[in-house]
Design an enzyme around this catalytic site. Structure first.
Site, PDB file in Angstrom:
ATOM      1  N   LYS A 273      31.939  18.203 -76.678  1.00 60.40           N
ATOM      2  CA  LYS A 273      30.728  18.111 -77.499  1.00 60.40           C
ATOM      3  C   LYS A 273      29.584  17.572 -76.655  1.00 60.40           C
ATOM      4  O   LYS A 273      29.821  16.843 -75.685  1.00 60.40           O
ATOM      5  CB  LYS A 273      30.970  17.124 -78.655  1.00 60.40           C
ATOM      6  CG  LYS A 273      31.816  17.660 -79.791  1.00 60.40           C
ATOM      7  CD  LYS A 273      31.912  16.622 -80.909  1.00 60.40           C
ATOM      8  CE  LYS A 273      32.799  17.109 -82.033  1.00 60.40           C
ATOM      9  NZ  LYS A 273      32.291  18.288 -82.740  1.00 60.40           N
ATOM     10  N   ARG A 347      41.548  22.100 -88.026  1.00 52.88           N
ATOM     11  CA  ARG A 347      42.397  23.109 -88.686  1.00 52.88           C
ATOM     12  C   ARG A 347      43.758  23.210 -88.002  1.00 52.88           C
ATOM     13  O   ARG A 347      44.765  23.514 -88.636  1.00 52.88           O
ATOM     14  CB  ARG A 347      41.653  24.453 -88.706  1.00 52.88           C
ATOM     15  CG  ARG A 347      41.346  25.010 -87.352  1.00 52.88           C
ATOM     16  CD  ARG A 347      40.233  26.073 -87.395  1.00 52.88           C
ATOM     17  NE  ARG A 347      38.898  25.468 -87.492  1.00 52.88           N
ATOM     18  CZ  ARG A 347      37.769  26.164 -87.552  1.00 52.88           C
ATOM     19  NH1 ARG A 347      37.788  27.475 -87.550  1.00 52.88           N
ATOM     20  NH2 ARG A 347      36.605  25.539 -87.630  1.00 52.88           N
TER      21      ARG A 347
HETATM   22  N1  BES Z   1      34.822  17.100 -86.510  1.00 48.14           N
HETATM   23  C1  BES Z   1      34.039  18.273 -86.344  1.00 48.14           C
HETATM   24  C2  BES Z   1      33.174  18.591 -87.552  1.00 48.14           C
HETATM   25  C3  BES Z   1      32.106  17.596 -87.888  1.00 48.14           C
HETATM   26  C4  BES Z   1      30.814  17.777 -87.453  1.00 48.14           C
HETATM   27  C5  BES Z   1      32.384  16.503 -88.679  1.00 48.14           C
HETATM   28  C6  BES Z   1      29.836  16.875 -87.786  1.00 48.14           C
HETATM   29  C7  BES Z   1      31.394  15.602 -88.998  1.00 48.14           C
HETATM   30  C8  BES Z   1      30.127  15.776 -88.564  1.00 48.14           C
HETATM   31  C9  BES Z   1      34.959  19.464 -86.100  1.00 48.14           C
HETATM   32  O1  BES Z   1      36.145  19.181 -85.444  1.00 48.14           O
HETATM   33  C10 BES Z   1      34.212  20.399 -85.220  1.00 48.14           C
HETATM   34  O2  BES Z   1      33.946  20.051 -84.103  1.00 48.14           O
HETATM   35  N2  BES Z   1      33.897  21.565 -85.748  1.00 48.14           N
HETATM   36  C11 BES Z   1      33.190  22.535 -85.017  1.00 48.14           C
HETATM   37  C12 BES Z   1      33.857  23.867 -85.263  1.00 48.14           C
HETATM   38  C13 BES Z   1      33.393  24.950 -84.353  1.00 48.14           C
HETATM   39  C14 BES Z   1      33.826  24.684 -82.942  1.00 48.14           C
HETATM   40  C15 BES Z   1      33.957  26.258 -84.853  1.00 48.14           C
HETATM   41  C16 BES Z   1      31.759  22.548 -85.502  1.00 48.14           C
HETATM   42  O3  BES Z   1      31.542  22.336 -86.706  1.00 48.14           O
HETATM   43  O4  BES Z   1      30.876  22.701 -84.698  1.00 48.14           O
HETATM   44 MN    MN Z   2      35.957  19.185 -83.343  1.00 53.15          MN
END
Ligand code: BES
Ligand code: MN
Ligand code: ZN
Length: 497
Positions: A273, A347
């Site tokens: 990230k 997931r």
């Molecule tokens: N934990 C994150 C989602 C999230 C984002 C929770 C902001 C709380 C606040 C999740 O694991 C994630 O990183 N999701 C990605 C999915 C993508 C790679 C398909 C996302 O939402 O960007």
């Molecule tokens: Mn994630």
């Protein structure tokens, strides 16, 4: 490190005693209906203050002040002839809603600070709900503030039929304690709340009557949880699944299964990230936090239902051992998954825990909770969780519970057409479906691990688990969203009466 839970304000209920209004130290609060009609307590306060209460309310009324409306407080400092340092006046009508009563309580929590408070409610109803609102709002995560003052100040509420109110308040306080437990977990930084610490705190709930099992990595590997395990393989913290049993219902009755995503920190893994805001990913165990809080509430109020709480605890870190984009893993179900993006890890954790829950417990229904997608925040902001379901009855029951508890929840669609986006060239599916409908493709991925005929709800709580502004019942940070709604769902739909 043994963490002390954030203490809950102690609220007691007693019959009206006009003497105490003069002698009580700290703060005295009086609840008046919008017509400002004075009951015995208000009259006594008005006498003591030589008419100041009446003048105060009249002034507020002529100014059409927002302070003398539900949710507002008018404060009179150092009131004459009273030992209290302040007199707080709040407004609540006899026909006021539960929501208004909670709001009034929350408003008092905000002005109380650490002082003792005596609240005169007279015969205005919902005293227990006012107490609940006060307790819920009176939260502060001070575990890491070295200058934090020790919790202080007790709250007494004078009301009609105090024994009945006390009895009505007990299950509400169980919910508040569950929500506090969730908030403490969600607020806790990841160097403290490791997977091991998390499991230990859940194990400690055996003290309140839950049966708690901790499944370690070797057990998870034997079960075939290749999907869950790949997420934690880059971390020094061991992956775990914790199973919490509450058997308050008839023996042999199929339980409700609650499944939570417990990513104690989500760096994104090799699909790292961006740095800005990454610290917020300490809350990526929010789903597991809510499951734990609900189980705590159910145990504390001895719910007459069978409920199993299962959480997948992992840490998503990049390292030489971490799962790579392009890797293929095999889930417990047997389906293979091509990991395109290691940041779509939630997931991967949930699918194995959900499969395990169904195989082992044959539940009557299954609800999973996860801070799953950023896309749900784009869609619904911080006001509503995304609700996905294959079962209208269960879904509508949940939406009703959430509405009653004033916890935002909005149904989102599922649909076969979205499955196209999850097709993999080399495996049964891939773990991401691209940018369009990111929350729906995530839900569609999970749906592949829900057995036919299994009533199921997926709650995407990424937007509501922790927020950056105060809400009615919580200061900024972890909200405990969902504990009250799920507790109510259990009470209304799964509990034998
Ligand atoms: N934990 C994150 C989602 C999230 C984002 C929770 C902001 C709380 C606040 C999740 O694991 C994630 O990183 N999701 C990605 C999915 C993508 C790679 C398909 C996302 O939402 O960007
Ligand atoms: Mn994630
Ligand atoms: Zn995540």
């Amino acid at each position: 490190m043994t963490a002390k839970p954030t203490p809950m304000t102690k609220v007691t209920f007693e019959a009206l005693g006009v003497e105490a209004l003069a002698t009580a130290e700290g703060r005295v609060a009086v609840v008046l209906s919008p017509d400002a009609k004075m009951d015995a307590a208000a009259q006594r306060i008005n006498e003591l203050t030589q008419g100041a209460l009446e003048r105060l309310v009249r002034m507020a009324a002529t100014k059409d002040s927002a302070d003398f409306k539900p949710g507002g407080v008018i404060t009179l400092s150092v009131p004459a002839n009273m030992a209290a340092d302040a007199l707080d006046v709040v407004c609540l009508s006899h026909s006021g809603s539960v929501e208004d009563a909670r709001k009034a309580g929350a408003a008092l929590a905000k002005v109380r600070g650490t002082a003792d408070m005596l609240i005169a409610m007279g015969d205005i109803g919902h005293a227990a709900e006012l107490g609940f609102g006060l307790v819920m709002r009176d939260y502060g995560f001070n575990a890491h503030k070295t200058d934090a003052k020790p919790a202080a100040g007790a709250v007494r509420i004078m009301c009609a039929k105090p024994e009945e109110v006390q009895a009505a308040a007990a299950p509400l306080m169980a919910v508040a304690e569950g929500a506090f437990f969730t908030r403490d977990l969600v607020n806790e930084p990841a160097n403290v709340l490791t997977t091991t610490e998390f499991a230990d705190r859940l194990k400690a709930m055996e003290d309140i009557g839950l049966k708690v099992e901790v499944l370690e990595e070797d057990a998870l590997a034997s079960l075939g949880m290749g999907s869950l395990l790949c997420v934690g393989q880059g971390s020094d913290s061991p992956s775990k699944v914790v199973v919490m049993h509450w058997n308050g219902g008839p023996e042999g009755e199929a339980p409700l299964a609650l499944v939570g995503k417990g990513v104690v920190f989500d760096t994104g893994g090799i699909s790292l990230k961006p740095g800005a805001g990454m610290e917020d990913m300490t809350m990526d165990m929010g789903g597991a936090g809510v499951v734990a809080g609900v189980m705590r509430a159910l145990a504390l109020r001895k719910a007459k239902a069978n409920v199993i709480g299962l959480v997948g605890l992992v840490e998503n870190m990049p390292s030489g051992n971490a799962v790579r984009p392009g890797d293929v893993v095999t889930s417990m179900k047997g389906d293979t998954i091509e990991v395109i993006n290691t940041d779509a890890e939630g997931r991967l954790v949930l699918c194995d825990v959900m499969w395990y829950a169904q195989e082992r417990f044959k539940p009557a229904g299954m609800i999973d909770l996860a801070t799953l997608t950023g896309a749900i925040i784009i869609g619904l902001g911080h006001e509503n969780a995304g609700v996905f379901s294959n079962d209208d009855d269960l879904c509508n029951a949940f939406l009703k519970s959430a509405a009653t508890e004033n916890e935002g929840a909005w149904r989102m669609p599922l649909g076969k057409a979205y499955d196209e986006q999850l097709k993999s060239r080399i495996a049964d599916m891939k773990n991401v479906g691209g940018r369009p409908a990111g929350s729906i493709t995530a839900a569609q991925f999970l749906k592949r691990f829900v057995k036919d005929e299994m009533p199921w709800i997926h709650l995407d709580i990424a937007g509501v688990a922790s927020v950056k502004t105060d809400t009615t019942l919580a200061p900024k940070g972890a909200t405990g969203w969902g504990v009250a709604a799920l507790n109510r769902l259990v009470a209304d739909k799964f509990e034998s009466k």
